[in-house]
Design a protein around this motif. Structure first.
Motif, mmCIF file in Angstrom:
data_model
loop_
_atom_site.group_PDB
_atom_site.id
_atom_site.type_symbol
_atom_site.label_atom_id
_atom_site.label_comp_id
_atom_site.label_asym_id
_atom_site.label_seq_id
_atom_site.Cartn_x
_atom_site.Cartn_y
_atom_site.Cartn_z
ATOM 1 N N THR A 3 0.826 -1.197 0.000
ATOM 2 C CA THR A 3 0.000 0.000 0.000
ATOM 3 C C THR A 3 0.867 1.256 0.000
ATOM 4 O O THR A 3 0.593 2.213 -0.733
ATOM 5 C CB THR A 3 -0.924 0.017 1.232
ATOM 6 O OG1 THR A 3 -1.650 -1.194 1.295
ATOM 7 C CG2 THR A 3 -1.879 1.174 1.164
ATOM 8 N N SER A 4 1.901 1.266 0.783
ATOM 9 C CA SER A 4 2.770 2.442 0.828
ATOM 10 C C SER A 4 3.561 2.596 -0.465
ATOM 11 O O SER A 4 3.823 3.719 -0.902
ATOM 12 C CB SER A 4 3.703 2.393 2.036
ATOM 13 O OG SER A 4 4.457 1.215 2.037
ATOM 14 N N LEU A 5 3.921 1.507 -1.138
ATOM 15 C CA LEU A 5 4.609 1.580 -2.425
ATOM 16 C C LEU A 5 3.673 2.150 -3.495
ATOM 17 O O LEU A 5 4.064 3.022 -4.278
ATOM 18 C CB LEU A 5 5.112 0.193 -2.849
ATOM 19 C CG LEU A 5 5.883 0.150 -4.178
ATOM 20 C CD1 LEU A 5 7.122 1.019 -4.110
ATOM 21 C CD2 LEU A 5 6.245 -1.278 -4.520
ATOM 22 N N VAL A 6 2.436 1.690 -3.515
ATOM 23 C CA VAL A 6 1.450 2.197 -4.464
ATOM 24 C C VAL A 6 1.187 3.681 -4.189
ATOM 25 O O VAL A 6 1.105 4.502 -5.104
ATOM 26 C CB VAL A 6 0.137 1.372 -4.385
ATOM 27 C CG1 VAL A 6 -0.976 2.048 -5.176
ATOM 28 C CG2 VAL A 6 0.368 -0.029 -4.901
ATOM 29 N N LEU A 7 1.055 4.041 -2.914
ATOM 30 C CA LEU A 7 0.828 5.427 -2.533
ATOM 31 C C LEU A 7 2.000 6.310 -2.955
ATOM 32 O O LEU A 7 1.806 7.434 -3.458
ATOM 33 C CB LEU A 7 0.605 5.526 -1.018
ATOM 34 C CG LEU A 7 0.159 6.875 -0.476
ATOM 35 C CD1 LEU A 7 -1.131 7.321 -1.134
ATOM 36 C CD2 LEU A 7 0.016 6.814 1.012
ATOM 37 N N LEU A 8 3.197 5.814 -2.785
ATOM 38 C CA LEU A 8 4.405 6.543 -3.182
ATOM 39 C C LEU A 8 4.449 6.734 -4.702
ATOM 40 O O LEU A 8 4.800 7.818 -5.190
ATOM 41 C CB LEU A 8 5.655 5.793 -2.701
ATOM 42 C CG LEU A 8 6.975 6.548 -2.783
ATOM 43 C CD1 LEU A 8 6.920 7.838 -2.004
ATOM 44 C CD2 LEU A 8 8.099 5.675 -2.293
ATOM 45 N N ILE A 9 4.078 5.711 -5.459
ATOM 46 C CA ILE A 9 4.055 5.807 -6.925
ATOM 47 C C ILE A 9 3.001 6.820 -7.368
ATOM 48 O O ILE A 9 3.254 7.664 -8.235
ATOM 49 C CB ILE A 9 3.810 4.425 -7.559
ATOM 50 C CG1 ILE A 9 5.046 3.532 -7.359
ATOM 51 C CG2 ILE A 9 3.500 4.551 -9.049
ATOM 52 C CD1 ILE A 9 4.846 2.093 -7.764
ATOM 53 N N VAL A 10 1.800 6.751 -6.773
ATOM 54 C CA VAL A 10 0.728 7.679 -7.103
ATOM 55 C C VAL A 10 1.145 9.101 -6.762
ATOM 56 O O VAL A 10 0.951 10.042 -7.548
ATOM 57 C CB VAL A 10 -0.594 7.295 -6.396
ATOM 58 C CG1 VAL A 10 -1.633 8.400 -6.522
ATOM 59 C CG2 VAL A 10 -1.135 5.994 -6.955
#
Length: 188
Positions: A3-10
């Protein structure tokens, strides 16, 4: 972790998109200001020419007072040039002014003593110089309009440009290109 990786990418994509929009906006503002400056240069030169016309008319009138129709035509063309708003009206006025100037120089050709007048020669010289400056200002303006319009029309800028209030500009095109393809001919 996912979730934090996806949030960082977004978040990274949002930042990149924000930077792109900001850079696009700033470049459009720069191009718009360049076009407005170029239009101002055109109006300055048209005004300069319009200011020379009364002196030229008065000089020619002294020698050819019976050519009233030519003087009226020049006066109308001058008024149209001074009151033109925007490239389309200015282009129409430019066409009329070129025709009027050709008429006044045709009258001048019939009066050899006028062609020898120092005042007339100086006015002709200033007018030719102004015509050259108008031509250069038109080229600069049209180049700026081209760059601005390309920037507004190309993808992905076209997705944002209109939302940010940018619109395409009109080129300064003259109706009768043959009439203005050369500055007024001056023969002695």
């Amino acid at each position: 972790m996912d979730t934090s990786l996806v949030l960082l990418i977004v978040l990274g994509l949002v930042v990149v998109l924000g930077l792109y929009v900001a850079a696009t906006y700033n470049s459009l503002v720069k191009l718009r200001n360049r076009v407005e400056e170029a239009w101002s240069d055109i109006t300055v030169q048209l005004k300069r020419r319009a200011d020379l016309i009364p002196s030229l008319v008065e000089t020619v009138k002294g020698y050819a007072s019976h050519e009233k129709e030519v003087f009226d035509q020049v006066t109308r063309a001058r008024a149209e040039t001074v009151s033109a708003q925007g490239p389309v009206e200015a282009a129409t006025a430019e066409n009329h002014m070129q025709q009027a100037l050709k008429s006044i120089f045709a009258v001048a050709e019939a009066y050899p003593q006028l062609q020898a007048s120092q005042n007339f020669l100086e006015l002709q010289s200033q007018l030719v110089d102004t015509e050259n400056k108008i031509q250069a200002a038109r080229r600069f303006y049209n180049g700026g309009v081209r760059e601005l319009n390309i920037k507004i029309q190309t993808f992905p800028n076209n997705l944002f440009a209109r939302m940010m209030g940018f619109t395409e500009r009109e080129f300064f095109e003259v109706e009768n290109v043959a009439a203005i393809s050369e500055p007024p001919r001056i023969e002695f």
